[in-house]
Scaffold this active site. Structure first.
Site, short mmCIF file in Angstrom:
data_model
loop_
_atom_site.label_atom_id
_atom_site.label_comp_id
_atom_site.label_asym_id
_atom_site.label_seq_id
_atom_site.Cartn_x
_atom_site.Cartn_y
_atom_site.Cartn_z
CG HIS A 93 -2.77 12.84 -9.19
ND1 HIS A 93 -3.43 11.77 -8.64
CD2 HIS A 93 -1.46 12.47 -9.26
CE1 HIS A 93 -2.55 10.81 -8.38
NE2 HIS A 93 -1.36 11.20 -8.76
CG ASP B 290 4.28 16.62 -7.81
OD1 ASP B 290 4.68 17.70 -8.28
OD2 ASP B 290 4.60 15.51 -8.27
CD GLU C 236 -2.91 -1.12 0.09
OE1 GLU C 236 -2.96 -0.14 -0.68
OE2 GLU C 236 -3.61 -2.13 -0.06
N GLY C 237 0.35 2.28 -0.66
CA GLY C 237 1.09 3.53 -0.81
C GLY C 237 0.88 4.52 0.33
CG PHE C 238 2.76 8.89 1.72
CD1 PHE C 238 3.64 8.70 2.77
CD2 PHE C 238 2.16 10.14 1.59
CE1 PHE C 238 3.92 9.72 3.67
CE2 PHE C 238 2.43 11.16 2.49
CZ PHE C 238 3.30 10.95 3.53
CG ASN C 239 -1.34 10.09 -0.69
OD1 ASN C 239 -1.37 11.06 0.06
ND2 ASN C 239 -0.44 9.98 -1.67
CB THR D 50 -5.44 7.07 -1.75
OG1 THR D 50 -4.16 6.57 -2.09
CG2 THR D 50 -6.40 5.91 -1.56
CG PHE D 51 -1.13 11.29 -5.19
CD1 PHE D 51 0.14 11.03 -4.68
CD2 PHE D 51 -1.33 12.50 -5.85
CE1 PHE D 51 1.18 11.95 -4.83
CE2 PHE D 51 -0.31 13.41 -5.99
CZ PHE D 51 0.95 13.15 -5.48
O1 GFB Z 1 -0.15 7.49 -2.54
P1 GFB Z 1 -0.71 6.26 -3.05
O2 GFB Z 1 -1.27 5.34 -2.10
O3 GFB Z 1 -1.80 6.60 -4.14
O4 GFB Z 1 0.47 5.54 -3.87
P2 GFB Z 1 -2.79 5.68 -5.04
C1 GFB Z 1 1.04 6.07 -5.01
C2 GFB Z 1 2.46 6.58 -4.79
O5 GFB Z 1 3.04 6.85 -6.08
C3 GFB Z 1 2.52 7.93 -4.05
C4 GFB Z 1 3.71 8.07 -6.11
O6 GFB Z 1 2.57 7.84 -2.68
C5 GFB Z 1 3.78 8.54 -4.65
O7 GFB Z 1 4.92 8.01 -4.05
N1 GFB Z 1 2.92 9.06 -6.88
C6 GFB Z 1 1.68 8.91 -7.42
C7 GFB Z 1 3.35 10.30 -7.20
N2 GFB Z 1 1.30 10.03 -8.05
C8 GFB Z 1 2.32 10.92 -7.95
C9 GFB Z 1 2.52 12.26 -8.37
O8 GFB Z 1 1.68 12.89 -9.00
N3 GFB Z 1 3.69 12.84 -8.02
C10 GFB Z 1 4.65 12.20 -7.32
N4 GFB Z 1 5.77 12.85 -7.02
N5 GFB Z 1 4.50 10.92 -6.89
C11 GFB Z 1 -2.56 3.02 -4.94
C12 GFB Z 1 -1.66 2.35 -3.93
O9 GFB Z 1 -2.03 4.31 -5.17
O10 GFB Z 1 -2.51 2.39 -6.19
C13 GFB Z 1 -1.91 0.90 -3.88
O11 GFB Z 1 -1.89 2.83 -2.62
C14 GFB Z 1 -1.82 0.29 -5.27
O12 GFB Z 1 -0.97 0.31 -3.07
C15 GFB Z 1 -2.79 1.02 -6.20
O13 GFB Z 1 -0.48 0.39 -5.73
C16 GFB Z 1 -2.72 0.50 -7.64
O14 GFB Z 1 -4.07 5.44 -4.39
O15 GFB Z 1 -2.81 6.39 -6.34
#
Ligand code: GFB
Length: 398
Positions: free
Chosen positions: A256, A341, A47-50, A358-359
């Site tokens: 985004h 960003d 899972e990612g940061f957001n 979630t970003f």
């Molecule tokens: O944040 P996050 O949970 O969002 O995971 P989703 C995506 C990660 O990708 C971010 C990078 O935390 C960043 O490290 N990232 C994505 C970006 N968009 C950007 C951007 O516009 N700028 C920058 N600098 N970095 C879910 C994941 O991602 O997607 C799940 O939580 C799974 O684990 C799923 O991978 C497919 O909700 O977009």
């Protein structure tokens, strides 16, 4: 009297030392720490940061509610370690929350502590977790057609995390638990072992918010202010390229554009490069045809971004991306760059996000907090063909 005081002190100090919560360097014992109990959690590794930010809110609200009932529980902020999407080698150690957030502000909402604060209070080098509950989903969430809160100890399980890369953390006992429903039901589990001081939950993403979108939810969300250096870097960028010092800037649109694993695993929800260009163009024509500046936040590959920028420039737009210097990347790390960003996206006149990312959700929340009209916030990129569901509007409650 003096002698008995001295004796009392010796007795207290020695019992505290057995418990191991004295600061040997300082030769003091932290009385509060002796009486406190701690929860820490881990999240499904990919899972990612957001998404993790939302899991934090569930635990923070649970602990904040407990404090109101005079419970002495604190939440240990699980360090950011080895996140799947953070590829740069600068990220290869457990990072405290203060790298990304204003921890003082978090503490105003909920009783939270950084893990290094806890380490500093333990006199042995080993941090012992009394009980690790490995949470698992039920095979059938809708038993007899009904989704209800429930949990049950038992079954087989493995902890699939890494204890944030620390080899001085040990677990005394691991318990497998099938769990479904509101997070506050975790107290039922915790109460089974009232002597536990350090309790950990793996798969902290499984318990759900007790209530989503309430005033408490938004109070918690508002307390998640970013680290001041990240805010000031984003503001400098906005001022330099859009000449804006206000909360709401009226001369740029932000997008985004989530790619990478998202574009691969959700092909039917994301557009092609050409489709993205068309949609941005249409949105700006409808919103304010005088706008020429577009800020793109993306995890896309360079080749994709160059092509997107070219196609947008060909139809008269000026495209901006935040490209960190090596020093900035070393300082802010991938996580900080992503937050910069997000901040730049949050202040734009109009925002277009990626469906179900979630970003994107976190940017939308930020814009609700800043006071944008929701019509400028809850907009999404649609796939080139097929259905395009309207995104949910999660409006702020003050
Ligand atoms: O944040 P996050 O949970 O969002 O995971 P989703 C995506 C990660 O990708 C971010 C990078 O935390 C960043 O490290 N990232 C994505 C970006 N968009 C950007 C951007 O516009 N700028 C920058 N600098 N970095 C879910 C994941 O991602 O997607 C799940 O939580 C799974 O684990 C799923 O991978 C497919 O909700 O977009």
């Amino acid at each position: 009297i003096n002698l008995s005081l001295l004796l009392l002190c010796v007795i207290l100090t020695s019992t505290e030392k057995q418990d191991g919560y004295c600061d040997l360097k300082e030769k003091t014992c932290d009385r509060d720490f002796l009486n406190e109990k701690f929860i820490i959690y881990d999240v499904n590794p990919p899972e990612g940061f957001n998404l993790r930010r939302d899991v934090y809110m569930r635990f923070a609200i649970m602990l904040s509610d407990a404090r109101q009932h005079n419970e002495n529980w604190k939440l240990i902020l699980p360090p950011w370690y080895s996140l799947y999407h953070w590829k740069a080698k600068q990220n290869d150690y457990p990072m405290p929350w203060s790298n990304f957030f204003d921890v003082k502000s978090l503490k105003k909402f909920a009783p939270v502590v950084e893990l290094h604060e806890v380490f500093s209070k333990i006199d042995s080098n080993i941090f012992k977790i009394d009980r690790l509950y490995v949470l698992q989903n039920y095979d059938d969430a809708f038993e007899n057609g009904e989704f209800r809160d429930k949990w049950e100890i038992g079954g087989d399980c493995d902890y699939d995390g890494s204890l944030w890369g620390y080899n001085n953390i040990t677990v005394k006992k691991t318990i497998c638990v099938k769990y479904q429903g509101r997070i506050s039901k975790l107290w039922e589990l915790i109460s089974l072992n009232p002597a536990d001081k350090f309790v950990m939950f793996a798969h902290g993403e499984i318990p759900l918010h007790d209530q989503y979108g309430t005033k408490t939810f938004w109070d918690c969300r508002k307390s998640m202010k970013f680290n001041k250096n990240l805010i000031s870097r984003a503001k400098k960028y906005i001022y330099k390229y859009f000449n804006c010092n206000n909360k709401i800037c009226n001369n740029y649109v932000s997008v985004h554009w989530r790619r990478q694993d998202f574009a691969r695993s959700r092909k039917k929800d994301v557009p092609s490069i050409g489709g993205t260009v068309k949609q941005i163009d249409n949105a700006i024509k409808n919103y304010n045809p005088h706008i020429v500046n577009i800020f793109i936040a993306s995890d896309g590959q360079n080749s994709e971004l160059i092509e997107l920028e070219k196609q947008l420039s060909d139809i008269g737009f000026k495209v901006h991306l935040y490209l960190p210097t090596q020093l900035e990347l070393d300082t802010f790390k991938d996580g900080g760059v992503a937050i910069i960003d997000q901040i730049i996206c949050s202040h734009a006149a109009y925002f277009i996000g990626t469906y179900e990312s979630t970003f994107t959700f976190r940017i939308q929340e930020e814009r609700e907090i800043l006071g944008f009209d929701s019509s400028t916030t809850f907009n999404r990129l649609c796939p080139d063909n097929g259905r395009c569901e309207v995104p949910s509007k999660w409006k702020i409650v003050n």
